[in-house]
Design a protein around this motif. Structure first.
Motif, short mmCIF file in Angstrom:
data_model
loop_
_atom_site.label_atom_id
_atom_site.label_comp_id
_atom_site.label_asym_id
_atom_site.label_seq_id
_atom_site.Cartn_x
_atom_site.Cartn_y
_atom_site.Cartn_z
N UNK A 77 0.85 -1.19 0.00
CA UNK A 77 0.00 0.00 0.00
C UNK A 77 0.88 1.23 0.00
N UNK A 78 0.61 2.14 -0.91
CA UNK A 78 1.39 3.36 -1.04
C UNK A 78 0.46 4.56 -0.92
N UNK A 79 0.81 5.48 -0.05
CA UNK A 79 0.07 6.73 0.07
C UNK A 79 1.03 7.85 -0.30
N UNK A 80 0.77 8.51 -1.42
CA UNK A 80 1.64 9.59 -1.85
C UNK A 80 1.40 10.83 -1.00
N UNK A 81 2.36 11.74 -1.02
CA UNK A 81 2.24 12.97 -0.23
C UNK A 81 1.02 13.79 -0.63
N UNK A 82 0.55 13.64 -1.87
CA UNK A 82 -0.63 14.40 -2.32
C UNK A 82 -1.95 13.69 -2.01
N UNK A 83 -1.88 12.53 -1.31
CA UNK A 83 -3.09 11.84 -0.88
C UNK A 83 -3.55 10.72 -1.79
N UNK A 84 -2.93 10.54 -2.95
CA UNK A 84 -3.30 9.43 -3.82
C UNK A 84 -2.86 8.11 -3.21
N UNK A 85 -3.70 7.08 -3.32
CA UNK A 85 -3.44 5.79 -2.68
C UNK A 85 -3.32 4.70 -3.74
N UNK A 86 -2.30 3.86 -3.61
CA UNK A 86 -2.14 2.72 -4.48
C UNK A 86 -2.10 1.43 -3.70
N UNK A 87 -2.82 0.41 -4.16
CA UNK A 87 -2.76 -0.93 -3.59
C UNK A 87 -2.14 -1.83 -4.66
N UNK A 88 -0.98 -2.39 -4.35
CA UNK A 88 -0.18 -3.09 -5.36
C UNK A 88 0.10 -2.18 -6.56
N UNK A 89 0.17 -0.90 -6.30
CA UNK A 89 0.50 0.10 -7.31
C UNK A 89 1.32 1.17 -6.60
N UNK A 90 2.62 1.18 -6.86
CA UNK A 90 3.51 2.08 -6.11
C UNK A 90 3.56 3.48 -6.71
N UNK A 91 2.88 3.68 -7.83
CA UNK A 91 2.88 5.01 -8.45
C UNK A 91 1.46 5.40 -8.86
N UNK A 92 0.54 5.49 -7.89
CA UNK A 92 -0.83 5.86 -8.25
C UNK A 92 -0.86 7.25 -8.88
N UNK A 93 -1.70 7.40 -9.90
CA UNK A 93 -1.79 8.68 -10.60
C UNK A 93 -3.22 8.94 -11.03
N UNK A 94 -3.60 10.19 -11.02
CA UNK A 94 -4.87 10.69 -11.55
C UNK A 94 -6.08 10.36 -10.68
#
Length: 204
Positions: A77-94
């Motif tokens: 699980x990845x939470x970017x500094x801008x609040x986007x969240x990825x599950x099995x996705x380390x670079x969530x976008x859009x």
């Protein structure tokens, strides 16, 4: 005492009686007034695990850095500094949530915005589960209802608005049944275009 290690190896900070988690060796940090926190930092960048009675447990970064959760030494699980969240996705976008894999919902789910699948709007085509050729199709100013791959009804808005039965020009009869059924009150027979009123199959 501000720091205490008991005979079982449990460590207490701000408490003289560290409370172990079952039989597990435990680090117990307490402040009766303000709660407690663990700060991890490198130079001016910090992350915190903290607890107080007002906000509960919080895990996060102070600097503009990502937050990640791992299993088996792999980021899950990845939470970017801008609040986007990825599950099995380390670079969530859009999108606020990006999932690298399937999603299963075991209860009713609600989507209040546009939903797309494979870059196709869900709103353009609604299909029956397990029956891909039975569907409601939406086009520009038009709606078509298909059953078994056959276009049964088409509604369209143009210079001449229309409702078309049997727009696919196949053998689809149009029938109006009375209350209670039992007979065909009105019928347009697709095979020959004959119209019957209260007489079943119309003939020449």
């Amino acid at each position: 005492d501000q720091l205490l290690i008991d005979k079982d190896g449990n460590v207490g900070i701000g408490t003289a009686s560290p409370s172990a988690n079952g039989s597990k060796t435990t680090l117990h940090i307490n402040n009766d007034t303000n709660g407690a926190a663990i700060r991890l930092s490198q130079a001016s960048n910090s992350s915190l695990i903290r607890y107080d009675n007002t906000n509960g447990l919080q895990v996060g970064t102070i600097a503009s850095k990502n937050l990640s959760f791992e299993t088996a030494d792999t980021e899950r699980i990845t939470v970017l500094a801008n609040g986007l969240v990825g599950i099995n996705d380390t670079s969530p976008a859009s999108f606020r949530l990006c999932v690298g894999g399937g999603i299963k919902a075991t209860a009713t789910s609600q989507f209040d915005g546009t939903v797309t699948f494979n870059n196709q709007l869900l709103a353009t085509d609604i299909r029956g589960v397990g029956d891909s050729d039975t569907r409601i199709a939406f086009a520009d100013d038009a709606i078509s209802v298909f059953a078994g791959g056959v276009q049964m009804i088409n509604f369209s808005e143009s210079t001449q608005d229309s409702v078309i039965i049997n727009g696919g020009n196949v053998d689809v009869d149009f029938k109006v049944m009375p209350n209670g059924g039992g007979f065909e009150a009105f019928k347009v027979q697709a095979s020959d275009g004959f119209v019957g009123v209260h007489k079943g199959a119309p003939t020449s």
